[in-house]
Design a protein around this motif. Structure first.
Motif, PDB file in Angstrom:
ATOM      1  N   VAL A 219      47.776  30.070  33.202  1.00 39.09           N
ATOM      2  CA  VAL A 219      48.607  30.086  34.416  1.00 39.09           C
ATOM      3  C   VAL A 219      48.559  28.806  35.245  1.00 39.09           C
ATOM      4  O   VAL A 219      49.315  28.665  36.196  1.00 39.09           O
ATOM      5  CB  VAL A 219      48.247  31.283  35.334  1.00 39.09           C
ATOM      6  CG1 VAL A 219      48.247  32.588  34.576  1.00 39.09           C
ATOM      7  CG2 VAL A 219      46.906  31.090  36.034  1.00 39.09           C
TER       8      VAL A 219
ATOM      9  N   ALA B  47      38.407  33.451  43.090  1.00 36.40           N
ATOM     10  CA  ALA B  47      37.363  32.854  43.933  1.00 36.40           C
ATOM     11  C   ALA B  47      36.141  33.768  43.958  1.00 36.40           C
ATOM     12  O   ALA B  47      35.004  33.314  43.756  1.00 36.40           O
ATOM     13  CB  ALA B  47      37.889  32.625  45.354  1.00 36.40           C
TER      14      ALA B  47
ATOM     15  N   GLU C  67      35.979  45.537  46.068  1.00 35.08           N
ATOM     16  CA  GLU C  67      37.417  45.322  45.900  1.00 35.08           C
ATOM     17  C   GLU C  67      38.155  46.558  46.404  1.00 35.08           C
ATOM     18  O   GLU C  67      37.807  47.680  46.039  1.00 35.08           O
ATOM     19  CB  GLU C  67      37.733  45.071  44.410  1.00 35.08           C
ATOM     20  CG  GLU C  67      39.207  45.039  44.051  1.00 35.08           C
ATOM     21  CD  GLU C  67      40.018  44.053  44.898  1.00 35.08           C
ATOM     22  OE1 GLU C  67      39.679  42.865  44.909  1.00 35.08           O
ATOM     23  OE2 GLU C  67      40.996  44.496  45.541  1.00 35.08           O
ATOM     24  N   ARG C  68      39.175  46.328  47.205  1.00 32.63           N
ATOM     25  CA  ARG C  68      39.895  47.493  47.755  1.00 32.63           C
ATOM     26  C   ARG C  68      40.850  48.111  46.739  1.00 32.63           C
ATOM     27  O   ARG C  68      41.171  49.287  46.809  1.00 32.63           O
ATOM     28  CB  ARG C  68      40.629  47.121  49.028  1.00 32.63           C
ATOM     29  CG  ARG C  68      41.759  46.170  48.816  1.00 32.63           C
ATOM     30  CD  ARG C  68      42.464  45.797  50.089  1.00 32.63           C
ATOM     31  NE  ARG C  68      43.355  44.690  49.827  1.00 32.63           N
ATOM     32  CZ  ARG C  68      43.974  44.009  50.751  1.00 32.63           C
ATOM     33  NH1 ARG C  68      43.782  44.290  52.021  1.00 32.63           N
ATOM     34  NH2 ARG C  68      44.776  43.023  50.428  1.00 32.63           N
TER      35      ARG C  68
ATOM     36  N   GLY D 133      41.836  40.765  41.638  1.00 28.27           N
ATOM     37  CA  GLY D 133      42.692  40.148  42.663  1.00 28.27           C
ATOM     38  C   GLY D 133      44.081  39.878  42.097  1.00 28.27           C
ATOM     39  O   GLY D 133      44.650  40.707  41.376  1.00 28.27           O
ATOM     40  N   LEU D 134      44.596  38.701  42.395  1.00 28.15           N
ATOM     41  CA  LEU D 134      45.955  38.387  41.934  1.00 28.15           C
ATOM     42  C   LEU D 134      46.008  38.156  40.422  1.00 28.15           C
ATOM     43  O   LEU D 134      47.084  38.165  39.836  1.00 28.15           O
ATOM     44  CB  LEU D 134      46.492  37.171  42.683  1.00 28.15           C
ATOM     45  CG  LEU D 134      46.782  37.423  44.173  1.00 28.15           C
ATOM     46  CD1 LEU D 134      47.135  36.130  44.883  1.00 28.15           C
ATOM     47  CD2 LEU D 134      47.892  38.449  44.353  1.00 28.15           C
TER      48      LEU D 134
ATOM     49  N   LYS E 139      52.493  36.871  31.651  1.00 26.34           N
ATOM     50  CA  LYS E 139      51.917  35.544  31.841  1.00 26.34           C
ATOM     51  C   LYS E 139      50.403  35.583  31.639  1.00 26.34           C
ATOM     52  O   LYS E 139      49.803  34.618  31.174  1.00 26.34           O
ATOM     53  CB  LYS E 139      52.232  35.080  33.276  1.00 26.34           C
ATOM     54  CG  LYS E 139      52.346  33.592  33.412  1.00 26.34           C
ATOM     55  CD  LYS E 139      52.855  33.191  34.774  1.00 26.34           C
ATOM     56  CE  LYS E 139      52.596  31.712  34.984  1.00 26.34           C
ATOM     57  NZ  LYS E 139      52.839  31.291  36.343  1.00 26.34           N
TER      58      LYS E 139
ATOM     59  N   VAL F  29      36.428  46.792  52.548  1.00 26.58           N
ATOM     60  CA  VAL F  29      35.366  46.503  53.515  1.00 26.58           C
ATOM     61  C   VAL F  29      36.015  46.340  54.895  1.00 26.58           C
ATOM     62  O   VAL F  29      37.043  45.679  55.036  1.00 26.58           O
ATOM     63  CB  VAL F  29      34.588  45.236  53.115  1.00 26.58           C
ATOM     64  CG1 VAL F  29      33.526  44.916  54.165  1.00 26.58           C
ATOM     65  CG2 VAL F  29      33.944  45.416  51.751  1.00 26.58           C
TER      66      VAL F  29
ATOM     67  N   ASP G 278      41.642  31.505  48.742  1.00 21.54           N
ATOM     68  CA  ASP G 278      42.845  31.535  49.571  1.00 21.54           C
ATOM     69  C   ASP G 278      42.574  31.982  51.003  1.00 21.54           C
ATOM     70  O   ASP G 278      43.315  31.608  51.913  1.00 21.54           O
ATOM     71  CB  ASP G 278      43.893  32.471  48.947  1.00 21.54           C
ATOM     72  CG  ASP G 278      44.628  31.820  47.785  1.00 21.54           C
ATOM     73  OD1 ASP G 278      44.249  30.701  47.399  1.00 21.54           O
ATOM     74  OD2 ASP G 278      45.575  32.446  47.267  1.00 21.54           O
TER      75      ASP G 278
ATOM     76  N   VAL H 148      44.986  29.302  41.173  1.00 26.17           N
ATOM     77  CA  VAL H 148      43.806  29.887  40.538  1.00 26.17           C
ATOM     78  C   VAL H 148      42.715  28.826  40.367  1.00 26.17           C
ATOM     79  O   VAL H 148      41.533  29.071  40.628  1.00 26.17           O
ATOM     80  CB  VAL H 148      44.201  30.510  39.181  1.00 26.17           C
ATOM     81  CG1 VAL H 148      42.969  30.869  38.366  1.00 26.17           C
ATOM     82  CG2 VAL H 148      45.085  31.740  39.396  1.00 26.17           C
TER      83      VAL H 148
HETATM   84  P1  FAD Z   1      43.021  36.825  45.529  1.00 23.41           P
HETATM   85  O1  FAD Z   1      43.297  36.595  44.095  1.00 23.41           O
HETATM   86  O2  FAD Z   1      44.169  37.098  46.414  1.00 23.41           O
HETATM   87  O3  FAD Z   1      41.983  38.028  45.605  1.00 23.41           O
HETATM   88  C1  FAD Z   1      41.590  38.565  46.844  1.00 23.41           C
HETATM   89  C2  FAD Z   1      41.142  39.999  46.624  1.00 23.41           C
HETATM   90  O4  FAD Z   1      40.472  40.461  47.787  1.00 23.41           O
HETATM   91  C3  FAD Z   1      42.275  40.977  46.393  1.00 23.41           C
HETATM   92  O5  FAD Z   1      42.059  41.678  45.198  1.00 23.41           O
HETATM   93  C4  FAD Z   1      42.218  41.907  47.593  1.00 23.41           C
HETATM   94  O6  FAD Z   1      42.584  43.239  47.274  1.00 23.41           O
HETATM   95  C5  FAD Z   1      40.755  41.832  47.966  1.00 23.41           C
HETATM   96  N1  FAD Z   1      40.490  42.190  49.356  1.00 23.41           N
HETATM   97  C6  FAD Z   1      41.118  41.723  50.461  1.00 23.41           C
HETATM   98  N2  FAD Z   1      40.581  42.267  51.567  1.00 23.41           N
HETATM   99  C7  FAD Z   1      39.592  43.093  51.146  1.00 23.41           C
HETATM  100  C8  FAD Z   1      38.670  43.940  51.816  1.00 23.41           C
HETATM  101  N3  FAD Z   1      38.631  44.042  53.164  1.00 23.41           N
HETATM  102  N4  FAD Z   1      37.787  44.663  51.070  1.00 23.41           N
HETATM  103  C9  FAD Z   1      37.786  44.571  49.717  1.00 23.41           C
HETATM  104  N5  FAD Z   1      38.652  43.790  49.029  1.00 23.41           N
HETATM  105  C10 FAD Z   1      39.533  43.053  49.738  1.00 23.41           C
HETATM  106  N6  FAD Z   1      48.230  30.505  40.856  1.00 23.41           N
HETATM  107  C11 FAD Z   1      48.212  29.786  39.705  1.00 23.41           C
HETATM  108  O7  FAD Z   1      47.382  28.886  39.557  1.00 23.41           O
HETATM  109  N7  FAD Z   1      49.106  30.056  38.700  1.00 23.41           N
HETATM  110  C12 FAD Z   1      50.010  31.074  38.779  1.00 23.41           C
HETATM  111  O8  FAD Z   1      50.788  31.293  37.852  1.00 23.41           O
HETATM  112  C13 FAD Z   1      50.041  31.846  39.970  1.00 23.41           C
HETATM  113  N8  FAD Z   1      50.896  32.881  40.085  1.00 23.41           N
HETATM  114  C14 FAD Z   1      50.899  33.628  41.226  1.00 23.41           C
HETATM  115  C15 FAD Z   1      51.757  34.712  41.314  1.00 23.41           C
HETATM  116  C16 FAD Z   1      51.798  35.484  42.465  1.00 23.41           C
HETATM  117  C17 FAD Z   1      52.748  36.637  42.542  1.00 23.41           C
HETATM  118  C18 FAD Z   1      50.952  35.146  43.561  1.00 23.41           C
HETATM  119  C19 FAD Z   1      51.017  35.944  44.828  1.00 23.41           C
HETATM  120  C20 FAD Z   1      50.070  34.086  43.473  1.00 23.41           C
HETATM  121  C21 FAD Z   1      50.023  33.318  42.306  1.00 23.41           C
HETATM  122  N9  FAD Z   1      49.145  32.252  42.170  1.00 23.41           N
HETATM  123  C22 FAD Z   1      49.114  31.528  41.007  1.00 23.41           C
HETATM  124  C23 FAD Z   1      48.147  31.944  43.225  1.00 23.41           C
HETATM  125  C24 FAD Z   1      46.756  32.501  42.838  1.00 23.41           C
HETATM  126  O9  FAD Z   1      46.891  33.766  42.240  1.00 23.41           O
HETATM  127  C25 FAD Z   1      45.855  32.567  44.047  1.00 23.41           C
HETATM  128  O10 FAD Z   1      45.763  31.254  44.603  1.00 23.41           O
HETATM  129  C26 FAD Z   1      44.449  33.050  43.678  1.00 23.41           C
HETATM  130  O11 FAD Z   1      44.491  34.306  43.052  1.00 23.41           O
HETATM  131  C27 FAD Z   1      43.564  33.118  44.922  1.00 23.41           C
HETATM  132  O12 FAD Z   1      42.334  33.662  44.570  1.00 23.41           O
HETATM  133  P2  FAD Z   1      41.401  34.390  45.635  1.00 23.41           P
HETATM  134  O13 FAD Z   1      40.245  34.880  44.848  1.00 23.41           O
HETATM  135  O14 FAD Z   1      41.157  33.492  46.772  1.00 23.41           O
HETATM  136  O15 FAD Z   1      42.249  35.614  46.206  1.00 23.41           O
END
Ligand code: FAD
Length: 521
Positions: free
Chosen positions: A105, A163, A182-183, A189-190, A199, A226, A487, A495
């Motif tokens: 991705v 992350a 994880e909620r 996550g994403l 993909k 949380v 994020d 990612v």
């Molecule tokens: P996230 O992946 O958003 O994970 C955060 C998690 O925290 C979620 O599962 C959420 O449910 C959980 N959470 C939140 N609050 C709480 C709580 N209070 N208690 C428990 N759990 C909680 N990037 C790429 O590099 N390539 C791609 O092709 C790409 N495609 C994408 C497609 C879409 C539709 C989107 C929206 C984003 C895409 N991105 C892509 C961006 C990428 O997915 C994100 O930058 C990345 O996933 C961020 O990682 P993260 O771990 O910070 O957060």
């Protein structure tokens, strides 16, 4: 460098994908393997530059270029040329916990920074990364490696996106007991509920890695928000440190006339429910709520057709779909709508069409933002004959029918001009109004940072964009022992940046817990 003349002898080739016309009939991944001999010659194109911008992750004009996790690209290119696959995998895992995700991705800023790219098409780095890790899984070289010694310290990671997972993997490696909250009903996550299955396959690829993490000792607790299901202060008492990795999941809305009509949804409601339906259907209704990494399951069984009654999702079947937003999330909505069997699809984008080539003010090695047909647009072109994106347009009004359901989107062309303060703003051009009939509107206009209730409960400081305030590289929030990464700290990103921050936060958290750290940044 195994072959000094490789870049002169071989032309760039990229791995084939399942053709757009064929792949829209199912939810299977469209990536295909490149034959090993071809990978060897592609790897031989690497010039082993004195300063390999592909892996340095330099910053030009405040913009990052090259690989944010400093993948040792010239080293593994050389090893692949010499046929040393396991050694290449070792090098890859040194900097990247999850190459199977980035190999699928990542938009590959490494290729945009490849020095060969100054005069020739760049080295096929992303395909090589994908092949190294897939060979690793096929050969059973990727095995759980639990730490030899436990420190007795406990860390809670909130959020299981890339992350949170990278942080968990590294902190566990350092010997700490890690629990990931994880909620959602499944971790990832994403990776799980954002990026669509075609993909990045959930059952074959994401779960495969989650199982390794679990076998290494990381505990996953799903269905637990949380701050709601579990008070944040409990975590602060129970754990020695807390890592926030909650993502930037607050969607940007479009508060125009008709926004309350039925049939208008945020893109993530559409995408998440779709993936959930696929996964639940595969597990024959048992997919929800066990809070564990699911076991082996079948994928979409024989038909590839979803059952919207048993497994509810927002269907685009037979509908004229309008997607507001021309970015990656919008692209995922296009690919998903086409697989549902939509009648038509239009993507409305307020920005201008990107240049066909690297812009003059975008110097190499900065990652070039150029026009490209992504997978969703390719599929739309195969089905409906053209790129669905309409540039320099914005929606002004949603029109409804007598049942309160959306029936049209009104749009107008814009031009970008400076306002009195010198900021560029879109100005509507009279006489360019258009009415697009629709029965399903998807809002894919980006995200406005993390959701705030948990941050309020913890009382940690926010920055001007409402992200968690924590310095890049340090990751410490205003609350002692609470760190933030991904994020939720930097805003919606990639990612590969989430992995970068997950690894970095683990290092700082380990230092906080132990007074020193051996974890790499
Ligand atoms: P996230 O992946 O958003 O994970 C955060 C998690 O925290 C979620 O599962 C959420 O449910 C959980 N959470 C939140 N609050 C709480 C709580 N209070 N208690 C428990 N759990 C909680 N990037 C790429 O590099 N390539 C791609 O092709 C790409 N495609 C994408 C497609 C879409 C539709 C989107 C929206 C984003 C895409 N991105 C892509 C961006 C990428 O997915 C994100 O930058 C990345 O996933 C961020 O990682 P993260 O771990 O910070 O957060």
């Amino acid at each position: 460098m195994g072959k000094p003349t490789g870049f002169i002898e071989y032309l760039r080739e990229v791995a084939a994908e399942v053709s757009p016309g064929d792949r829209v009939g199912n939810w299977d991944e469209f990536h295909l393997h490149m034959p090993e001999e071809k990978l060897r010659t592609q790897a031989a194109r690497c010039m082993d530059c004195g300063t390999p911008f592909c892996h340095t992750g330099t910053t030009i004009k405040g913009m990052a270029s090259g690989c944010p996790i400093n993948n040792l690209i010239p080293e593994w290119n050389d090893l692949i040329y010499r046929g040393l696959w396991q050694e290449a995998l070792d090098r890859l895992h040194k900097t990247n916990n999850f190459p199977e995700f980035t190999g699928r991705v990542c938009p590959a800023p490494c290729e945009g920074s490849c020095v060969l790219g100054i005069t020739n098409p760049p080295v096929t780095i992303k395909n090589i990364e994908y092949s190294i890790i897939e060979k690793g899984w096929e050969e059973d070289w990727v095995k759980p490696e639990p730490p030899a010694i436990r420190t007795g310290k406990k860390v809670a990671v909130i959020g299981s996106g890339p992350a949170g997972l990278a942080a968990a993997a590294q902190l566990n490696k350092a010997g700490h007991w890690v629990t990931v909250y994880e909620r959602a009903d499944r971790p990832g996550g994403l990776l799980m509920y954002g990026i669509p299955n075609m993909k990045l396959d959930k059952e074959k690829i994401v779960l495969r890695r989650l199982k390794v993490l679990e076998a290494e000792g990381v505990k996953f607790v799903c269905n637990t928000e949380v701050g709601k299901d579990l008070p944040a202060e409990n975590l602060l008492k129970e754990f020695d440190a807390v890592v926030l990795a909650t993502g930037a999941t607050k969607p940007r809305d479009l508060p125009i006339e008709g926004r309350d009509l039925k049939g208008i949804h945020f893109a993530m409601e559409f995408l998440s429910a779709n993936t959930q339906a696929i996964l639940d259907q595969n597990q024959n209704g048992n997919g929800n709520g066990n809070g564990k990494v699911a076991g082996e399951t079948r994928f979409l069984e024989e038909t590839g057709v979803l059952n919207p009654v048993k497994y509810p999702y927002i269907s685009a079947e037979g509908k004229d779909v309008v997607i507001i937003g021309g970015g990656d999330t919008g692209t995922d909505c296009v690919g998903t709508s086409i697989r549902h069997g939509c009648n038509s699809v239009v993507q409305v984008e307020i920005l201008p069409k990107p240049p066909l080539e690297r812009a003059a003010d975008n110097p190499w090695p900065e990652w070039p933002k150029v026009y490209k047909m992504d997978y969703g647009q390719e599929e739309a072109a195969a089905k409906f004959g053209s790129d669905p994106r309409v540039y320099l347009n914005t929606a002004t009004k949603f029109e409804g029918d007598e049942n309160g359901h959306v029936k049209a989107v009104h749009t107008v062309q814009v031009e970008w001009a400076k306002d009195a303060q010198g900021r560029f703003i879109p100005k509507q051009i009279p006489g360019t109004e258009r009415v697009i009939p629709t029965q399903l509107v998807l809002l894919a206009m980006g995200f406005l940072g993390p959701e705030q209730p948990l941050l309020d409960a913890l009382g940690c400081d926010r920055d001007a964009r409402s992200n968690v305030k924590a310095e890049y590289g340090k990751y410490a929030t205003s609350i002692p022992g609470v760190f933030a990464a991904g994020d939720c700290r930097r805003g919606q990103s990639l990612v590969v940046w989430a992995i970068n921050e997950g690894r970095g936060v683990a290092r700082e958290c380990d230092r906080f817990l132990m007074g020193h750290t051996d974890l790499p940044a």
